[in-house]
Design a protein around this motif. Structure first.
Motif, PDB file in Angstrom:
ATOM      1  N   TYR A  23       9.144  -2.652  -0.673  1.00  0.00           N
ATOM      2  CA  TYR A  23       8.579  -3.915  -0.203  1.00  0.00           C
ATOM      3  C   TYR A  23       7.337  -3.674   0.651  1.00  0.00           C
ATOM      4  CZ  TYR A  23      12.883  -5.520  -2.157  1.00  0.00           C
ATOM      5  OH  TYR A  23      13.886  -5.751  -3.035  1.00  0.00           O
ATOM      6  N   ARG A  26       4.561  -2.893  -2.047  1.00  0.00           N
ATOM      7  CA  ARG A  26       4.147  -4.080  -2.804  1.00  0.00           C
ATOM      8  C   ARG A  26       3.611  -5.168  -1.885  1.00  0.00           C
ATOM      9  NH1 ARG A  26       5.228  -4.269  -8.041  1.00  0.00           N
ATOM     10  NH2 ARG A  26       4.732  -6.474  -7.899  1.00  0.00           N
ATOM     11  N   GLU A  30      -0.014  -3.871  -0.819  1.00  0.00           N
ATOM     12  CA  GLU A  30      -0.520  -4.542  -2.030  1.00  0.00           C
ATOM     13  C   GLU A  30      -0.717  -3.585  -3.205  1.00  0.00           C
ATOM     14  OE1 GLU A  30      -3.711  -7.236  -1.360  1.00  0.00           O
ATOM     15  OE2 GLU A  30      -2.526  -8.427   0.056  1.00  0.00           O
ATOM     16  N   LEU A  31       0.237  -2.700  -3.404  1.00  0.00           N
ATOM     17  CA  LEU A  31       0.200  -1.798  -4.553  1.00  0.00           C
ATOM     18  C   LEU A  31       1.178  -2.312  -5.609  1.00  0.00           C
ATOM     19  CD1 LEU A  31       0.244   1.589  -2.614  1.00  0.00           C
ATOM     20  CD2 LEU A  31      -1.691   0.608  -3.860  1.00  0.00           C
ATOM     21  N   ASN A  32       0.780  -2.229  -6.870  1.00  0.00           N
ATOM     22  CA  ASN A  32       1.621  -2.788  -7.938  1.00  0.00           C
ATOM     23  C   ASN A  32       2.486  -1.760  -8.640  1.00  0.00           C
ATOM     24  OD1 ASN A  32       0.425  -5.370  -7.672  1.00  0.00           O
ATOM     25  ND2 ASN A  32      -1.343  -4.664  -8.856  1.00  0.00           N
ATOM     26  N   GLY A  33       2.160  -0.468  -8.452  1.00  0.00           N
ATOM     27  CA  GLY A  33       2.792   0.561  -9.279  1.00  0.00           C
ATOM     28  C   GLY A  33       4.308   0.518  -9.237  1.00  0.00           C
ATOM     29  N   LYS A  35       7.812  -0.933  -9.117  1.00  0.00           N
ATOM     30  CA  LYS A  35       8.331  -2.241  -9.526  1.00  0.00           C
ATOM     31  C   LYS A  35       9.725  -2.490  -8.968  1.00  0.00           C
ATOM     32  CE  LYS A  35       4.940  -2.919 -12.505  1.00  0.00           C
ATOM     33  NZ  LYS A  35       3.695  -3.229 -11.814  1.00  0.00           N
ATOM     34  N   LEU A  73       1.934   5.233  -8.550  1.00  0.00           N
ATOM     35  CA  LEU A  73       1.203   5.237  -9.811  1.00  0.00           C
ATOM     36  C   LEU A  73      -0.304   5.170  -9.575  1.00  0.00           C
ATOM     37  CD1 LEU A  73       1.663   5.077 -12.895  1.00  0.00           C
ATOM     38  CD2 LEU A  73       1.626   2.597 -12.681  1.00  0.00           C
ATOM     39  N   GLU A  74      -0.692   4.404  -8.570  1.00  0.00           N
ATOM     40  CA  GLU A  74      -2.122   4.247  -8.280  1.00  0.00           C
ATOM     41  C   GLU A  74      -2.753   5.566  -7.860  1.00  0.00           C
ATOM     42  OE1 GLU A  74       0.273   2.209  -7.263  1.00  0.00           O
ATOM     43  OE2 GLU A  74      -0.342   0.124  -7.551  1.00  0.00           O
TER      44      GLU A  74
END
Lengths: 159, 447, 747
Positions: A23, A26, A30-33, A35, A73-74
């Motif tokens: 949390y 994300r 603000e990272l999306n990798g 999930k 991932l980023e």
């Protein structure tokens, strides 16, 4: 306050120390990798690397990460300049919905960093904690092998 | 090192004395693999049940490999021993073994060619098995699918790699006697004892071993070790909070979990997977005998702490995880880690086996060493292969400071026992054992 | 036809989610895609419902084009395939195309993205629209330049002609040029001239997905966005009897506790706070539950005991044989869609307009349902598709959309993101229904099938929005909407009876659909609907009959087929596999073959495979799969392969492992521990897909072609290895182990 590095950058985290890393990545960062898949450490969609080892970020409170190095991932590359594992997944078109793929790539990255030439059994074992529902498994395994070859070639070139 | 030296001395002495008199066993002539029709169906089925109780497939199957084809690496204090192929393949398995050779292996620890077998193969238990049961096991194994597979060579130092040394070991530690019923006990108890002491070879893990790797019979079931896991003491020496009953034991053996004790993990996991398919009356008999080993004198049944949602109405569709508890500012690190990482599942009230066990009841917390608890925290409980079964994520990312604080908290506040002394080496050892293959894939050997 | 409304169902209170209804379910959603079953204008594909060309294609003055589709990317690669179709016919490079997917504010209404219809419906529409746009541009260029059309050619976004004439699309286009209705026929590019279609163009969405780009609705971060969570009841029909939300409202960071009847939600600034608030709220709610679920262990019996509405869907010759060679009951449990990402949606109420970003398969039907739920005019509700994890049918997407809208209405001006928890997805999504199929068949003395009867029992496979009562939130509200009437999807596509009519030539055959208006568990569309079990039943029976007749299973199928395309995929799969010369398998090994044409209307798929079974544990590994598929004209061969491979692996998981678990009150398989699916250790070791080329033939959907044949081929391989016919799904390790313990098969 917890401080650790994320993809090489030092971050001081405002979130409560019991907040799971997922949390924070994300939300605050603000990272999306990574999930959200289950929040239970059962599916692997949230996998990131902590000091090179894959962990389920959904069950890892940030209090455990003081001074550690987190990679997501980023951190492996971008759409414009994908890292070797990412490039291999693109080359093999190893995704359908792609939701699980971030976790798969992180596990593959950790595997290939400790074993440059894994056999099928080692690849299957490394990916076992991660679930895929689209049935892309066969391509994912191919992509990991392709990435291993690419990384080995790069090593060769360096030498 | 000391251990090897001592063993060498003893072995040399014993070996010299005993070799000719005791060590020599002749080769038994090979036979043509008997056809399946040579065995009665009922006998094969009986053998199948006995093989489950004997846990044969667990050791004689490599990870992901064909059942009974051997090749599993078994780490022992002396080195690595690989299990052998016990499928009826004539060249690489036991296809050419006559029944007498099979019986001799099970009773005397000698293979068809006359070589001594390492006691990692627990013939010191199997020797109790009756002729009829051995014949049934033989019938079962000889009717399995033959698999061509040769186990890797054992990795043992000199002189243990000399099989003749085992003759000395046997002279010292292996004194088989046939099983005798205890007329004072009923048939079920005797059946249970026959299985527990014999084929099921419970003591192979749950009894401590001496420096030479032999079970210390005077301390039967006082707890031992297997593959880096603690095998808890059974009976009167059991550390559990809630004493085992026959019914609880039977359920645990059959289903692999029990609400007051937890889930069978580590090397016990496959044991209960096998027993799940074994005849119910045999499991009952084993539970009967195990329950008769006694209960810890000082311990009485402890009332279970009420789950946070005592009503049992918690809507699981919001998740089985508990909300975080507001902790006072002066809360110690261990409790903080526990609240953030553990309590969310272990205090959420989801029933076993899929829920987290109430840690106050956990044997891992009550055990003499933190070995199993560390194994669990660092490795988690991986998902079972296609079966509904508990999954616990590993917490290997926890550093030594957090781990130490957590273990202290769990031990003192949850288990209400004195802290484990000297956690550092235990943590180091557990981390080493839990880490994925280091730099190379061991299946392919060093570069 | 029996029309019955059971007393039990009538007695169920308003809190009950599940209710039997025998009213006309055919009033809406006559087809699985929601499209009209009868053409309105005779235009190709979805042009028939949306004929305006500029509803599909707009060209900007800079020469780039935007394509509009009412279908959604579900991970099946539709975005790339539709772009290929448009690029091919527009003669524009892919790099100058943009694609807008399902959005009630912008795109045509193409109903649901379902039933393997997307390329067929939208691809056909876009292909024809693009071709007509190209011809209009050529015509415009001819008009402006004063040259003959025949002298002009469209290439790379330019109309080129004699004497260096070059007019770019951007120059030619005007506001009104494309604002015309499509013509019934188009000048389509000859497949021999394809440069973009029928090529393995890399998927346009994959780079973002593998590098952490914003790819999913879960990744959207709107300014001012807050986080919502829902507390669902513990079980179907549970009644909320007490709730003290005070402690949750007092939690720092909690913005609101929303309550409307038994609909409970929380809104917080931070996601983790919302989760904590949800957990707290869950412990504060007291529910009254009823034991209304069937006995899981006797599910087939329970289903067959329910009242039915019977439809005879096939009746030829004299199927009532005096005796049958085979009479087998095939059953499947309820199946979970098992999306890896639980459902998520974002809703934002601004003034009197509600925006909802959702991974629904049908933005328009969901828009209508939400308008009903919120008592808003439909034009004030806009649903925009944003990708979620793969759904494989109706998962919780629509319900999450409704949940988000309910919360957003309670907090106007702030976008509210609702993320379902894993347990909510597993417990509350509409499952793929549990089903029973009975197949009876008789062999004649010549080894041909003389009689065939197929009976199938299933509840509705189509409980998608449209009516608000399809949504969980609408059922939980203080003033609940009535439950939506169950929809029995009619043939030829069918629902529970999908693929219940064999493609084989059978002189005497009957098939009866026993539709169950009651729904013991919530269910709706899941990939291939009834097709998976019906194909499993038919193909298991064909295999068994071949064995009884002493014939090779492939030859036995061929002698009962006339459809040349069916024969071609069967021959291709068999030859590529080496079926005829297959060596005797090692102990525990077996071969299986199966075939189906999905819905008898879509792609043809034949599968040959080999398995290795560990007799002692029942552990089965698929060692080799060879599939042959005919999807008509192929748009993206790698996309077709990816879909078929995925279908093969997913069906392996369904077949070997899966089943929803429940007790008499609750769904108990609420996570991956309780609902295990295939992990890597069981992945088929080699999968090959061969496409039988059919240039120029109509598109046939490929997304659901493999599931039925794969399940059946597995069953047939287990039969081959063990000598036992397993008919109760899943074919799990315990069932396989017991089959292997029985006397070995006679080869």
């Amino acid at each position: 306050m917890t401080t650790f590095t994320v993809n090489g950058t030092r971050r001081t985290i405002a979130a409560a120390p019991d907040t799971p890393l997922l949390y924070v990545l994300r939300g605050e960062l603000e990272l999306n990798g990574a999930k959200f898949g289950c929040g239970l450490g059962q599916c692997g969609a949230c996998t990131v690397l902590v000091d090179g080892e894959p962990v389920f970020s959904c069950v890892t409170p940030v209090m455990l990460l003081e001074g550690r190095a987190v990679r997501t991932l980023e951190g492996l590359g971008s759409a414009e300049a994908p890292g070797p594992v990412q490039a291999a997944f693109i080359a093999e078109q190893a995704a359908q919905c792609g939701y699980c793929i971030a976790g798969m790539i992180m596990r593959a990255q950790a595997l290939l960093e400790r074993d440059g030439d894994p056999d099928d059994a080692a690849i299957l074992a490394a990916l076992e904690p991660s679930l895929c529902r689209c049935g892309t498994h066969v391509r994912i395994v191919r992509a990991v092998k392709r990435a291993a070859r690419a990384m080995a070639g790069k090593m060769e070139a360096v030498r | 090192m000391k251990r090897v030296l001592l063993l060498s001395l003893v072995a040399a002495g014993c070996g010299a004395l005993a070799a000719l008199a005791y060590a020599w066993h002749g080769e038994m002539a090979p036979v043509s693999p008997p056809p399946a029709a040579a065995f009665e169906r009922a006998q094969i089925e009986r053998g199948a049940s006995l093989a489950l109780i004997g846990d044969c497939r667990t050791c004689h199957t490599a990870p992901g490999g064909p059942t009974f084809a051997g090749g599993l690496a078994m780490p022992t204090p002396f080195g690595t021993i690989y299990s052998t192929n016990i499928t009826p393949d004539p060249e690489t398995g036991i296809g050419r073994w006559p029944l007498a050779a099979f019986v001799r292996a099970m009773r005397e620890g000698v293979d068809r060619e006359g070589r001594h077998l390492y006691p990692a193969f627990p013939y010191d238990h199997f020797s109790l098995t009756t002729d009829a049961d051995l014949a049934a096991l033989y019938a079962f194994l000889m009717t399995r699918a033959p698999v061509v597979a040769t186990a890797p060579a054992n990795q043992l130092p000199f002189p243990i790699n000399i099989r003749l040394v085992l003759a000395g070991w046997k002279l010292l530690f292996f004194h088989p006697e046939p099983f005798a019923n205890n007329p004072a006990r009923d048939a079920a108890w005797n059946r249970g004892r026959y299985l527990v002491e014999g084929l099921a070879h419970c003591g192979a893990c749950h009894t401590p071993r001496n420096l030479m790797g032999a079970e210390i019979r005077s301390r039967a079931f006082a707890g031992g070790e297997a593959e880096g896991w603690t095998a808890y003491p059974l009976g009167a020496q059991s550390p559990v909070r809630v004493p085992w009953t026959k019914a609880a034991l039977a359920q645990y053996l059959r289903e692999g979990w029990q609400a007051d004790h937890g889930v069978a993990l580590g090397p016990m996991g496959p044991v209960t997977e096998n027993l799940a398919e074994a005849p119910a009356q045999d499991i009952e008999a084993m539970a009967d005998y195990l329950a008769s080993l006694g209960t810890p004198a000082s311990k009485t049944a402890m009332p279970k702490a009420p789950a946070p949602d005592a009503s049992g109405q918690r809507p699981q569709s919001t998740g089985w995880q508990a909300a975080a508890i507001a902790l006072p500012a002066d809360t110690g690190a261990g409790r903080r880690v526990f609240a953030a990482a553990c309590a969310v599942c272990h205090q959420a009230g989801r029933p076993l086996p899929l829920g987290g066990v109430d840690l106050a009841l956990s044997t891992a917390l009550a055990a003499e060493t933190p070995q199993n608890l560390l194994n669990l925290i660092l490795r988690g409980v991986p998902a079972a292969d296609g079966l509904a079964a508990p999954v616990m994520p590993p917490f290997a990312a926890m550093d030594d400071t957090a781990l130490t604080a957590l273990l202290d908290y769990l031990r003192r506040d949850i288990a209400a026992r004195p802290a484990w002394p000297d956690l550092a080496p235990a943590i180091t050892a557990a981390r080493r054992a839990a880490s994925p293959q280091t730099n190379v894939n061991p299946a392919k050997g060093a570069p | 036809m029996t029309q019955a409304l059971s007393r039990r169902a009538v007695l169920r209170g308003t809190g009950a989610l599940i209710l039997a209804f025998s009213l006309s379910g055919r009033a809406f959603a006559q087809t699985e895609t929601g499209a009209s079953a009868t053409p309105l204008r005779g235009l190709p594909g979805s042009l028939d419902a949306t004929p305006r060309l500029d509803a599909w294609i707009r060209i900007a003055p800079d020469g780039t084009a935007t394509i509009f589709t009412g279908k959604a990317e579900l991970g099946q690669g539709i975005r790339t395939a539709l772009l290929q179709v448009a690029a091919e016919e527009l003669k524009l490079p892919l790099s100058r195309l943009d694609l807008i997917t399902a959005d009630t504010g912008r795109t045509p209404n193409e109903g649901y993205t379902a039933a393997s219809h997307s390329v067929q419906d939208s691809g056909t529409a876009i292909r024809n629209a693009a071709a007509q746009v190209r011809e209009i541009l050529i015509g415009e260029a001819a008009r402006r330049a004063g040259v003959a059309r025949a002298d002009l050619i469209a290439r790379d976004g330019v109309i080129a002609g004699p004497a260096g004439l070059r007019l770019s699309y951007g120059e030619l286009v005007s506001d009104t040029l494309l604002h015309v209705d499509a013509a019934p026929t188009s000048i389509l590019t000859d497949p021999r001239d394809f440069t973009v279609m029928d090529r393995p163009v890399p998927r346009v969405d994959i780079p973002a997905k593998v590098t952490g780009g914003a790819a999913y609705v879960q990744d959207m971060r709107l300014p001012g966005m807050v986080h919502g969570r829902i507390v669902r009841p513990p079980s179907y029909g549970a009644r909320l009897v007490a709730l003290d939300a005070g402690p949750v409202e007092a939690m720092p960071g909690v913005l609101k506790v929303v309550r409307d009847g038994a609909f409970l939600g929380v809104i917080a600034e931070q996601e983790w706070t919302a989760i904590q608030a949800m957990r707290r709220l869950a412990t504060l709610a007291r529910w009254e539950e009823t034991a209304q679920l069937p006995d899981e262990a006797r599910l087939p019996e329970a289903l067959m005991a329910l009242p039915t509405r019977d439809t005879t869907i096939l009746d030829v010759g004299q199927p009532d044989a005096p005796s049958f060679t085979l009479d087998t009951l095939f059953t499947r449990p309820y199946l979970s869609h098992g999306s890896i990402g639980p459902s998520c949606a974002i809703a934002h109420l601004e003034g009197d307009a509600m925006m909802v970003w959702t991974h629904t398969q049908g933005v328009y039907p969901l828009r209508d349902a939400l308008a009903g739920l919120l008592a808003m005019p439909p034009e004030k509700v806009r649903c925009i598709h944003a990708e979620g994890a793969g759904c494989y049918g109706q998962n919780g997407a629509d319900d999450a959309g409704a949940d988000a809208a309910m919360l957003a209405r309670a907090l106007p001006g702030r976008p509210v993101r609702v993320q379902w928890m894993r347990e909510q997805e597993h417990a509350w999504e509409p499952f793929g229904p549990g089903m029973v199929a009975r197949v009876r068949a008789a062999l004649g003395p010549d080894g041909a099938i003389t009689a065939w009867q197929h009976d199938v029992w299933s509840q509705s496979h189509m409980m998608r929005p449209g009516p608000p009562g399809t949504l969980l939130a609408a059922r939980d509200k203080a003033e609940p909407f009535p439950p939506a009437p169950p929809v029995d999807l009619p043939m030829p596509e069918g629902g529970g009876d999908r693929n219940a009519v064999p493609l084989y030539v059978l002189p005497n055959a009957r098939a009866v659909n026993h539709f169950l208006p009651e729904m013991p568990l919530r269910g709706s569309s899941m990939r291939s609907l009834g097709g998976y079990l019906n194909v499993f039943a038919i193909e298991s029976t064909m295999d068994e009959l071949a064995r009884r007749a002493g014939q090779d299973p492939v030859e036995f199928r061929m002698r009962h087929l006339q459809d040349e395309r069916a024969k071609a995929v069967i021959t291709t799969a068999a030859e590529r596999f080496g079926w005829k010369d297959r060596p005797k398998p090692p102990a525990g090994g077996g071969y299986g073959f199966a075939f189906a044409r999905y819905k008898n209307l879509e792609a043809y798929c034949a599968i040959a495979l080999e398995v290795a079974i560990d007799a002692d544990t029942g552990r089965l590994i698929v060692t080799r799969v060879m599939a042959a598929v005919d999807t008509g004209q192929v748009v993206n061969p790698d996309g077709v392969r990816n879909q078929i491979e995925g279908g093969i692996v997913q069906a392996t998981s369904w077949t070997l492992f899966e089943g929803v678990r429940f007790d008499r009150r609750r769904i108990t398989s609420v996570d991956w521990a309780a609902y295990p699916i295939l992990r890597f250790s069981r992945v088929p070791r080699a999968v090959e897909v061969h496409i039988v080329p059919r240039p120029g033939l109509p598109f046939l959907g490929a997304g659901e072609a493999a599931q039925g044949p794969m399940g059946a081929a597995l069953g047939n391989a287990i039969r081959d290895a063990s000598g036992q016919r397993l008919a109760t799904l899943p074919l799990d390790a315990s069932r396989i182990r017991h089959a292997m313990m029985d006397p070995p098969p006679l080869r």
